[in-house]
Design an enzyme around this catalytic site. Sequence first.
Site, PDB file in Angstrom:
ATOM      1  N   HIS A  17      12.394  13.535   6.729  1.00 57.02           N
ATOM      2  CA  HIS A  17      11.908  14.887   6.420  1.00 57.02           C
ATOM      3  C   HIS A  17      13.107  15.815   6.244  1.00 57.02           C
ATOM      4  CE1 HIS A  17       8.897  18.355   7.584  1.00 57.02           C
ATOM      5  NE2 HIS A  17       9.774  18.748   6.674  1.00 57.02           N
ATOM      6  N   HIS A  19      14.527  18.655   3.199  1.00 57.40           N
ATOM      7  CA  HIS A  19      14.414  19.341   1.899  1.00 57.40           C
ATOM      8  C   HIS A  19      15.838  19.519   1.386  1.00 57.40           C
ATOM      9  CE1 HIS A  19      10.177  20.473   2.776  1.00 57.40           C
ATOM     10  NE2 HIS A  19      10.619  20.471   4.024  1.00 57.40           N
ATOM     11  N   HIS A 197       3.058  18.350   4.418  1.00 59.92           N
ATOM     12  CA  HIS A 197       3.262  19.182   5.599  1.00 59.92           C
ATOM     13  C   HIS A 197       1.876  19.590   6.102  1.00 59.92           C
ATOM     14  CE1 HIS A 197       7.360  19.420   4.176  1.00 59.92           C
ATOM     15  NE2 HIS A 197       7.718  20.328   5.075  1.00 59.92           N
ATOM     16  N   GLU A 200       2.065  22.470  10.930  1.00 62.59           N
ATOM     17  CA  GLU A 200       3.289  23.183  11.342  1.00 62.59           C
ATOM     18  C   GLU A 200       2.838  24.565  11.814  1.00 62.59           C
ATOM     19  OE1 GLU A 200       6.023  24.098   8.129  1.00 62.59           O
ATOM     20  OE2 GLU A 200       7.726  24.358   9.501  1.00 62.59           O
ATOM     21  N   ASP A 278      14.718  18.720   8.481  1.00 66.05           N
ATOM     22  CA  ASP A 278      13.961  19.694   7.683  1.00 66.05           C
ATOM     23  C   ASP A 278      14.875  20.465   6.719  1.00 66.05           C
ATOM     24  OD1 ASP A 278      11.597  20.784   6.819  1.00 66.05           O
ATOM     25  OD2 ASP A 278      11.222  22.007   8.587  1.00 66.05           O
ATOM     26  N   ASP A 279      15.465  21.565   7.187  1.00 65.08           N
ATOM     27  CA  ASP A 279      16.354  22.401   6.354  1.00 65.08           C
ATOM     28  C   ASP A 279      17.616  22.693   7.165  1.00 65.08           C
ATOM     29  OD1 ASP A 279      14.450  23.156   4.010  1.00 65.08           O
ATOM     30  OD2 ASP A 279      13.276  23.530   5.811  1.00 65.08           O
TER      31      ASP A 279
HETATM   32  N1  HPA Z   1       7.653  23.989   5.906  1.00 64.92           N
HETATM   33  C1  HPA Z   1       7.061  24.238   4.743  1.00 64.92           C
HETATM   34  N2  HPA Z   1       7.728  24.296   3.585  1.00 64.92           N
HETATM   35  C2  HPA Z   1       9.033  24.088   3.599  1.00 64.92           C
HETATM   36  C3  HPA Z   1       9.702  23.829   4.781  1.00 64.92           C
HETATM   37  C4  HPA Z   1       8.971  23.767   5.998  1.00 64.92           C
HETATM   38  O1  HPA Z   1       9.487  23.531   7.103  1.00 64.92           O
HETATM   39  N3  HPA Z   1      10.998  23.678   4.440  1.00 64.92           N
HETATM   40  C5  HPA Z   1      11.096  23.825   3.098  1.00 64.92           C
HETATM   41  N4  HPA Z   1       9.902  24.083   2.585  1.00 64.92           N
HETATM   42 ZN    ZN Z   2       9.667  20.571   5.818  1.00 59.97          ZN
END
Ligand code: HPA
Ligand code: ZN
Length: 338
Positions: A17, A19, A197, A200, A278-279
């Site tokens: 996971h 991006h 996703h 969250e 994630d990011d």
């Molecule tokens: N959640 C939803 N969209 C996203 C995320 C995330 O953590 N990171 C990049 N796009």
């Molecule tokens: Zn994500």
Amino acid sequence: MTDLDSFIAGLPKAELHLHIEGSLEPEQMFAFAQRNGVAIPYASVDEVRAAYAFGNLQDFLDIYYAGADVLRTQADFHDLATAYFDRAAADGVVHAEIMFDPQTHTDRGVPFGVVIEGLLSAMAAAEERHGLTSALILSFLRHLSEDAAFETLAAAEPWLDRIAAVGLDSSELGHPPEKFARVFAAAAAKGLKLVAHAGEEGPPDYVWQALDTLKVDRIDHGNRALEDETLVARLARDAMTLTVCPLSNLKLCVVGDLAEHPLDRMLALGLRATINSDDPAYFGGYIGDNYRAVTAGRGLDRAALVTLARNSFTGSFLPDTAVAANLDRLDRYVAAHA
Ligand code: HPA
Ligand code: ZN
């Protein structure tokens, strides 16, 4: 560095996971802005980092989409992904399944081919340099329409044999998985794997929809599934992989403190949880940082870390033979560090 920290650094693992746009470091944002002649609303790297204080997912997304505006050329996407793969390899990542958001780029006039060819060349180079294998997940932006997702799937047609899966990201609340039922079915019919996703910020019902309506192979995040006992039993029964992102959860206020992170509770409930970044440029760390932070926050032991790394391979989209080879490698590492 503690014993567990060095154990984590060498632990063979997969990242499921990530991006790629979220790996854009502030320094790289300035470099790309300069070489492409793009103006950015920050005077310094410190100013950029100071802007990375988020109250929720949308606060982050607004800044993340603005940052992506500096990405213009095939070389930008190649360099972006190369920097990520170099950092991942240093963290013991041997396989990465990375998401990209084509609509963030095509809507600004950057062609789909520019984005994906830049990523593909970086993937080939990472395999050559580090032996790191990788796969692409084309992620649809859920705040846009299903028709727009269909257009993106059509644009991807010439590269479908190079894409492992489709995903669903961006603003979760108000954009339930069922909005994308038809395009996910179309992607499945083309032989693509499916991830989304869910849970969250969205309620357990969104996780149910991802399972029953989209028929996903993995759930990205899934934290709020824990609010529904029947759902937890279903996820456990199906051995559904959850791609959990501890530092993301902290930065986006999904959890108040890593001491309260539910990762080990997920494992105790029999869920196939994994650790991911994630990011990483926006949330304060790469996958190794995520392993270390949640280990410190929750007092995870070696056995839990091995389970998490094992789950990252069994939850990957690698062919069975490659999963088995990676699990062997993991077993040998553990035996050598007993
Ligand atoms: N959640 C939803 N969209 C996203 C995320 C995330 O953590 N990171 C990049 N796009
Ligand atoms: Zn994500």
